[in-house]
Design a protein around this motif. Structure first.
Motif, mmCIF file in Angstrom:
data_model
loop_
_atom_site.group_PDB
_atom_site.id
_atom_site.type_symbol
_atom_site.label_atom_id
_atom_site.label_comp_id
_atom_site.label_asym_id
_atom_site.label_seq_id
_atom_site.Cartn_x
_atom_site.Cartn_y
_atom_site.Cartn_z
ATOM 1 N N GLN A 281 14.025 58.171 32.756
ATOM 2 C CA GLN A 281 13.222 57.453 31.768
ATOM 3 C C GLN A 281 13.497 55.951 31.832
ATOM 4 O O GLN A 281 14.639 55.519 32.036
ATOM 5 C CB GLN A 281 13.501 57.970 30.354
ATOM 6 N N LEU A 282 12.439 55.174 31.638
ATOM 7 C CA LEU A 282 12.526 53.717 31.607
ATOM 8 C C LEU A 282 12.103 53.230 30.226
ATOM 9 O O LEU A 282 11.075 53.664 29.695
ATOM 10 C CB LEU A 282 11.600 53.111 32.672
ATOM 11 N N ALA A 283 12.906 52.346 29.640
ATOM 12 C CA ALA A 283 12.545 51.709 28.371
ATOM 13 C C ALA A 283 12.149 50.271 28.648
ATOM 14 O O ALA A 283 12.801 49.568 29.429
ATOM 15 C CB ALA A 283 13.721 51.755 27.396
ATOM 16 N N LEU A 290 6.423 45.634 20.984
ATOM 17 C CA LEU A 290 6.337 47.048 21.350
ATOM 18 C C LEU A 290 7.518 47.472 22.217
ATOM 19 O O LEU A 290 8.083 46.679 22.972
ATOM 20 C CB LEU A 290 5.036 47.325 22.119
ATOM 21 N N VAL A 291 7.852 48.765 22.097
ATOM 22 C CA VAL A 291 8.791 49.430 23.002
ATOM 23 C C VAL A 291 8.051 50.606 23.618
ATOM 24 O O VAL A 291 7.409 51.391 22.914
ATOM 25 C CB VAL A 291 10.050 49.925 22.266
ATOM 26 N N HIS A 292 8.114 50.707 24.938
ATOM 27 C CA HIS A 292 7.513 51.849 25.621
ATOM 28 C C HIS A 292 8.602 52.664 26.310
ATOM 29 O O HIS A 292 9.560 52.103 26.849
ATOM 30 C CB HIS A 292 6.480 51.396 26.667
ATOM 31 N N ILE A 293 8.416 53.973 26.308
ATOM 32 C CA ILE A 293 9.252 54.893 27.088
ATOM 33 C C ILE A 293 8.374 55.476 28.183
ATOM 34 O O ILE A 293 7.317 56.070 27.914
ATOM 35 C CB ILE A 293 9.835 56.022 26.213
ATOM 36 N N TRP A 294 8.805 55.269 29.427
ATOM 37 C CA TRP A 294 8.060 55.756 30.586
ATOM 38 C C TRP A 294 8.875 56.856 31.270
ATOM 39 O O TRP A 294 10.089 56.737 31.412
ATOM 40 C CB TRP A 294 7.798 54.628 31.582
ATOM 41 N N ALA A 299 4.894 59.194 36.832
ATOM 42 C CA ALA A 299 4.501 58.019 37.616
ATOM 43 C C ALA A 299 3.442 58.378 38.645
ATOM 44 O O ALA A 299 3.452 59.456 39.239
ATOM 45 C CB ALA A 299 5.723 57.430 38.307
ATOM 46 N N SER A 300 2.521 57.438 38.859
ATOM 47 C CA SER A 300 1.446 57.633 39.824
ATOM 48 C C SER A 300 1.310 56.385 40.682
ATOM 49 O O SER A 300 1.342 55.264 40.177
ATOM 50 C CB SER A 300 0.123 57.918 39.106
ATOM 51 N N THR A 305 0.524 53.981 35.406
ATOM 52 C CA THR A 305 1.156 55.128 34.759
ATOM 53 C C THR A 305 1.030 55.021 33.240
ATOM 54 O O THR A 305 1.185 53.946 32.660
ATOM 55 C CB THR A 305 2.636 55.203 35.165
ATOM 56 N N GLN A 306 0.755 56.156 32.594
ATOM 57 C CA GLN A 306 0.667 56.207 31.138
ATOM 58 C C GLN A 306 2.065 56.353 30.541
ATOM 59 O O GLN A 306 2.907 57.063 31.072
ATOM 60 C CB GLN A 306 -0.209 57.397 30.720
ATOM 61 N N TRP A 307 2.303 55.666 29.441
ATOM 62 C CA TRP A 307 3.609 55.764 28.780
ATOM 63 C C TRP A 307 3.814 57.139 28.158
ATOM 64 O O TRP A 307 2.852 57.841 27.803
ATOM 65 C CB TRP A 307 3.751 54.678 27.708
ATOM 66 N N LEU A 308 5.073 57.514 27.997
ATOM 67 C CA LEU A 308 5.422 58.752 27.313
ATOM 68 C C LEU A 308 5.413 58.544 25.805
ATOM 69 O O LEU A 308 4.885 59.369 25.043
ATOM 70 C CB LEU A 308 6.806 59.233 27.778
ATOM 71 N N HIS A 309 6.015 57.434 25.356
ATOM 72 C CA HIS A 309 6.019 57.099 23.924
ATOM 73 C C HIS A 309 5.738 55.614 23.762
ATOM 74 O O HIS A 309 6.228 54.784 24.549
ATOM 75 C CB HIS A 309 7.371 57.418 23.278
#
Length: 457
Positions: A281-283, A290-294, A299-300, A305-309
């Motif tokens: 996971q990448l933060a 904003l904070v995104h979790i990937w 990953a594409s 790539t769409q974020w997880l959160h």
């Protein structure tokens, strides 16, 4: 390091200020007395008693009459002994010997030793930095990441257009690279996991890779971003970069066409990037609050790539990110001056577990590798480092010394020492986390990510 580059740094007094030179402080050496045997030791003397013996004590002896009662005489002697008034020597020429250590405890101490084993001794945390180095021309910019401590125990810091390396093993300083004005200033530095190779992000959107051992540039990566690269994070052979353009790019440093994945979710500058220990996971944190979790599994290479959160609770820029060292799905994030909170997240569910108002801008976060503790660095008004006990978030201590916001922190490989760099152009070292209870062997450096790098042209 050439003399010309050093002379370019100057302070208000007109004296040349050399980068990463220790500030000389007068320290008192308590290990040796270093005194003449006929010169009294003031620290070992009781001046109140000495004054009494030279004035009132002599007068009392001269005026003293025999006690009319043996009981009164015994009482007078007992009182003098209790108050330590029977001493004849006024001057002291050396310190009192230390209290002898009881190598063979008595029966009572043996009986009381067992319950003490379960009670953990409170760790002493020094309140002042153990070392302070000058860092002239350190860029005072909240959104940059100019300090990193590699696994080889070498600390890298970017000062304007130059990257300097400070070797913690022998306190030596060397210059790695100085970039041209049209490419600088340097906006981020990040050590590869092997502790030998280092990535340098530039204001002109380029990223350079260097071999610190041979002082040789390996390659320049272009086309990742349209503006400065302020944040970077390594995941094995993947270097993830974040730019002012809001984009996050995964770069495979082993291949010529290095851009392998892109993450689009931030609308403003990406100022914080951190991979989890598992590399899954990448933060990311941005100036858009904003904070995104990937998630790496999502990953594409064909499309962004769409974020997880997507975590929207902060009300100011989020630069400070730290993955927990003892709980893999726990992430701590810190907000800027308009937010001032530290928040904790379950990255599996995206739930906010806790939020703590710190009262000031949160610039950086570090988890202890040895204890359940979190260290935060702050801006106005105290410019302090705060150590928190997790999960209670009780303040264990506050460390002050910087006179401007503490923008950058880096942790030594053994997890004991923290380096902090601030807008006051100083680099301070703090023994804040303490030594681990059981020393662990350092993992072997993995050179695999760069095994084919020399073939790139």
């Amino acid at each position: 390091m050439d003399a010309g580059s050093l002379n370019s740094f100057s302070n208000v007094n007109g004296q040349s200020k050399w980068p990463l030179q220790e500030q000389l402080l007068l320290r008192r050496n308590n290990t040796k007395e270093n005194m003449d045997s006929f010169i009294p030791n003031r620290s070992a003397m009781d001046f109140d008693y000495a004054h009494y013996m030279l004035t009132e004590g002599r007068k009392t002896k001269e005026d003293q009459t025999p006690c009319s009662s043996p009981a009164k005489e015994a009482y007078r002697k007992l009182l003098a002994e209790t108050l330590n008034m029977n001493r004849t020597r006024i001057l002291a020429f050396k310190n009192k010997p230390p209290t002898p250590v009881e190598h063979f405890p008595s029966g009572n101490s043996i009986a009381s030793a067992h319950p003490a084993k379960s009670a953990k001794l409170r760790r002493h945390i020094p309140q002042s930095s153990e070392r302070t180095l000058d860092a002239p021309d350190l860029v005072d910019d909240f959104y940059l990441n100019l300090l990193d401590w590699g696994s080889g125990n070498v600390l890298a810091i970017a000062l304007a257009n130059t990257v300097y390396l400070w070797d913690a093993s022998d306190s030596s300083t060397s210059e790695l690279v100085t970039v041209d004005d049209e490419n600088g200033p340097i906006t981020s530095v990040s050590w590869a996991p092997d502790g030998r190779h280092i990535a340098i992000g530039l204001n002109n959107s380029e990223v350079q890779l260097w071999d610190s051992t041979s002082n040789r540039q390996l390659r320049t990566m272009r086309g990742c971003h349209r503006s400065r690269v302020g944040s970077m994070a390594w995941n094995s052979h993947i270097l993830t970069t974040g730019g002012m353009d809001g984009q996050i790019v995964n770069n495979d440093v082993r291949i010529r066409s290095h851009v392998v994945e892109t993450y689009r979710g931030h609308q403003q500058e990406v100022c914080g990037l951190k991979w989890s220990a598992s590399g899954q996971q990448l933060a990311s944190g941005g100036n858009d609050n904003l904070v995104h979790i990937w998630d790496r599994s999502m990953a594409s290479s064909n499309s962004p790539t769409q974020w997880l959160h997507r975590l929207e609770d902060h009300t100011s820029a989020v630069k400070a990110l730290a993955w927990c060292s003892f709980q893999s799905n726990l992430l701590a994030t810190g907000g800027g001056g308009g937010d001032r909170t530290i928040k904790f997240w379950n990255t599996h569910t995206g739930a906010c577990l806790n939020s703590v108002d710190t009262g000031s801008q949160v610039c950086s976060l570090l988890w202890s590798k040895n204890e359940r503790e979190l260290l935060s660095s702050h801006g106005f008004t105290q410019n302090q480092l705060t150590l928190w006990k997790y999960p209670s978030m009780v303040k264990m201590t506050e460390l002050t010394g910087h006179t401007s916001r503490v923008l950058y922190m880096a942790q030594s490989p053994d997890g004991c020492t923290v380096a902090s760099a601030a807008g006051d152009e100083t680099l301070r070292f703090w023994n804040v986390f303490g030594a681990p209870e059981v020393a662990k062997a350092a993992p072997k450096a993995n050179n695999e990510p760069f095994s084919q790098l020399n073939r790139i042209r």
